[in-house]
Design an enzyme around this catalytic site. Structure first.
Site, PDB file in Angstrom:
ATOM      1  N   CYS A  15      -2.458  10.082   8.031  1.00 27.99           N
ATOM      2  CA  CYS A  15      -1.352  11.028   8.186  1.00 27.99           C
ATOM      3  C   CYS A  15      -1.604  12.453   7.702  1.00 27.99           C
ATOM      4  CB  CYS A  15      -0.056  10.470   7.617  1.00 27.99           C
ATOM      5  SG  CYS A  15      -0.229   9.334   6.252  1.00 27.99           S
TER       6      CYS A  15
ATOM      7  N   ARG B 293     -10.112   1.784   2.047  1.00 19.61           N
ATOM      8  CA  ARG B 293      -9.183   1.435   0.969  1.00 19.61           C
ATOM      9  C   ARG B 293      -9.891   0.494   0.017  1.00 19.61           C
ATOM     10  NH1 ARG B 293      -3.571   0.198   4.355  1.00 19.61           N
ATOM     11  NH2 ARG B 293      -3.520   2.222   5.384  1.00 19.61           N
TER      12      ARG B 293
ATOM     13  N   ASP C 147      -3.966   4.544  15.187  1.00 11.71           N
ATOM     14  CA  ASP C 147      -2.831   5.255  14.628  1.00 11.71           C
ATOM     15  C   ASP C 147      -2.209   6.239  15.613  1.00 11.71           C
ATOM     16  OD1 ASP C 147      -1.107   5.842  12.605  1.00 11.71           O
ATOM     17  OD2 ASP C 147      -2.660   6.368  11.157  1.00 11.71           O
TER      18      ASP C 147
ATOM     19  N   LYS D 234       9.579   0.532   7.036  1.00 11.25           N
ATOM     20  CA  LYS D 234       8.767   0.214   8.197  1.00 11.25           C
ATOM     21  C   LYS D 234       9.188  -1.087   8.866  1.00 11.25           C
ATOM     22  CE  LYS D 234       5.232  -1.877   5.260  1.00 11.25           C
ATOM     23  NZ  LYS D 234       3.829  -2.170   5.066  1.00 11.25           N
TER      24      LYS D 234
END
Length: 587
Positions: free
Chosen positions: A285, A314, A334, A415
């Site tokens: 993002c 991650r 994404d 979400k």
RNA sequence: GCUUCUGUAGCGCAGUUGGUAGCGCAACUGAUUCGUAAUCAGUAGGUCAGCGGUUCGAGUCCGCUCAGAAGCUCCA
């Protein structure tokens, strides 16, 4: 919750009986543990899908040997046919009883029960245990030779990683030994579909000790990945998306601004460039924000659907890693959708439909969860309330069933999650639609409205596959490695029977290759049965068996990986059929 | 990260009470040209995850580290 032990009929067809059967099995487990090891403290033992478990606090590890002993004792208890008696106590007395029994966890459980809740115990012989039930009327109803303790693991008390880890014993229990055997055989079968196993057998991907959690994709795995992306680009272009690519390494200042540094740092890999702190992106993002901000926007541009196949890293806990399902670096399909608040609901619906369309292509069943504001979050409660409402309204408008996952949202917004199942029935979050009103604020995003004024857009983060790696894992297990022809790493295996047909085989292979079909020819001097076996094990959709007959008639003998010999047909016919199957992405 | 378990040739496995490693498949070579799931023979391949300890001697016992599995926590 009254006399469930009276339920009829005594059959697993009856869900209540099944539930009671498992609860009772669980309590027999607790009783067996107490008999063999009186010092253990009992925690809790619910019935679960396909079985039950019970948590114990012990001062020794529960090893496989102990498990065997306990299982034996359970069989004994079942044989003893102990009557199960239910009794209820007022809170104060229940607490006293639990304390007398020396069961601190039971005390805590009772204390946590809401005021006015019925507190029930079950007594079976010399053993008494706190339990809501339901139970069977006798331990004798449980079939000793049809129960099995399957594993012993650790589990945090009350699911809280800051509290003590207890020993959890899992088991399964059926009415007949044959049912237990069938269940265990089913598990064995499911393990053959395990994507980690198939990934190796089919040469799709691999893991190395030097890179725990970081997958290597092999040529055949890359075909899967690229075919998925090809499809993805096709549907997203049609749905009005554009595509960008942003760097994976970005200045720490950006992460401070986005909030990731404060809320996601533990999962981030960091480094330095010329003495300045940088971090590998764990999400796409912030890069997307910079792209949006790089030029002024008009309300006429919105909604702006900006896609990115982003490689994110991650730092997942080592114990959480699981093949391709949970890795430390993966590609997200994404997209960030920038829009006016009024457009939010329709956009969310459109995304949900897109995800549904994608999953339908593969024949996936999925379930939806709505995750709400977590404790660790940014933004005001009002923003969260509004954002959550956009999601709720969209789900309601579509009439979608969903479960609520309280407090499990991203730190920047609530979400909708789409969950898919692996071969053993474990579910994995794949698609997600995240409503975000915080990033636009933090990055000062704007668009010019029809009134000539500056306005703040809202945004949605969304993925359809989720992680492409995870999605490939799910796909592999779903198809047991027999991928639909359009994405199969190898589509046709040409098998000449003798050297006499080698030239004809090459000619056929060349013609297929010219049509863009992935084809391989097996020229080894092996018997045809052997070549077929290998192609079959590699799950190649079509085998073309070419002998003298086919060479003379310009035909191909087609065999499918399902083992069906379709017999000889004209080459042109086969080619047309296969191209049609590929182009329509038939499963 | 936590609990339990596992780690022997590319893969699947044997290796008995500690005496310096085997089997099947795969690979390679040769023979075989054989019509729908395994042709025969031969060859090669291992610092027994790594490091340290006990011992005359360790794949086997002990410790630590790494990796993997199941589950917990966490998450796409």
């Amino acid at each position: 919750m009254s006399q469930e032990q009276q339920v009829q009929p005594y059959s697993f067809e009856n869900p209540e009986f099944r539930e009671a059967y498992r609860h009772t099995s669980s309590h027999i487990l607790a009783q067996a543990m107490k008999r063999l090891y009186p010092t253990v403290k009992l925690a809790i033992g619910p019935a679960i899908e396909n079985g039950f478990y019970y948590d114990f606090d012990t001062d020794f590890p529960i090893t496989p040997e102990i498990l065997e002993e306990v299982e034996k004792e359970m069989r004994k208890i079942a044989k003893e046919k102990l009557k199960l008696e239910r009794f209820e106590l007022p809170r104060a007395e229940a607490l006293r009883l639990a304390e007398e029994m020396g069961e601190p966890y039971k005390v805590e459980l009772i204390e946590a029960l809401p005021e006015g809740e019925v507190i029930s115990f079950y007594r079976q012989g010399e053993f008494t245990d706190l339990c809501a039930g339901p139970h069977l009327d006798s331990t004798g109803r449980v079939k000793g030779n049809a129960l099995k303790l399957t594993s012993a693991t650790g589990a945090y008390w009350r699911g809280d990683s800051s509290r003590k880890m207890l020993q959890r014993v899992y088991g399964t229990s059926f009415q007949k030994k044959e049912e237990l055997d069938a269940y265990l055989a089913r598990i064995e079968e499911a393990k053959k579909r395990d994507h980690r196993r198939l990934g190796r057998e089919l040469g799709l991907f691999l893991f190395q000790e030097e890179a725990p959690g970081f997958p290597f994709f092999l040529p055949k795995g890359m075909i899967l990945k690229n075919k998925l992306l090809e499809y993805w680009r096709e549907v997203h272009t049609q749905a009005g998306y554009v595509e960008i690519s942003t760097p994976i390494l970005l200045d720490q200042a950006l992460w401070l601004r986005s909030g990731h540094w404060d809320h996601y740092q533990d999962n981030m890999y960091t480094t330095e460039i010329d003495g300045m702190p940088f971090a590998l992106k764990p999400m796409n993002c912030p890069g997307g924000m910079l792209v949006y901000k790089s030029e002024p926007h008009s309300y006429r541009d919105l909604p702006l659907r900006c896609g990115e196949i982003g490689l994110v890293h991650r730092h997942e806990l080592s114990g959480a890693l699981h093949g391709l399902m949970r890795v430390r670096c993966f590609h997200q399909d994404d997209a960030h959708i920038f829009m006016t608040p009024e457009q939010a609901k329709d956009e969310i619906i459109a995304v949900a439909k897109l995800i549904d369309q994608v999953y339908s292509l593969f024949g996936f069943q999925y379930h939806i969860e709505l995750s709400t504001m977590p404790e660790d979050h940014i933004g005001s409660n009002e923003d969260w309330e509004r954002a959550t409402n956009y999601l709720r309204e969209a789900l309601a408008a579509m009439g979608k069933e969903y479960i609520i996952n309280e407090g499990d949202g991203a730190f920047y917004g609530p979400k909708i999650d789409f969950h898919l199942e692996d071969s053993l029935g474990r579910t994995w979050q794949c698609g997600t639609i995240q409503m975000d009103m915080q990033m636009p604020e933090r990055f000062g995003l704007e668009y010019t409205g029809s009134d000539g004024e500056k306005h703040r857009p809202v945004m949605v983060h969304r993925v359809a596959f989720g992680s492409i790696e995870r999605f490939i894992g799910i796909l592999t297990e779903h198809f047991a490695g027999a991928f639909p022809a359009w994405m199969a790493p190898m589509q046709v295996k040409v098998l000449p029977i003798t050297d006499r047909t080698a030239a004809y085989a090459d000619e056929i292979a060349a013609r297929l290759l010219a049509k863009g079909i992935r084809v391989e020819t097996d020229h080894r001097s092996e018997k045809i049965g052997y070549k077929i076996r290998e192609a079959q094990l590699q799950k190649v959709p079509y085998m073309l068996v070419l002998g003298d007959k086919e060479a003379e008639s310009a035909q191909v003998a087609v065999r499918t990986r399902a083992g069906v010999d379709q017999g000889a047909m004209d080459y042109a016919q086969f080619e047309a059929q296969l191209l049609e199957e590929i182009h329509t992405r038939r499963t």
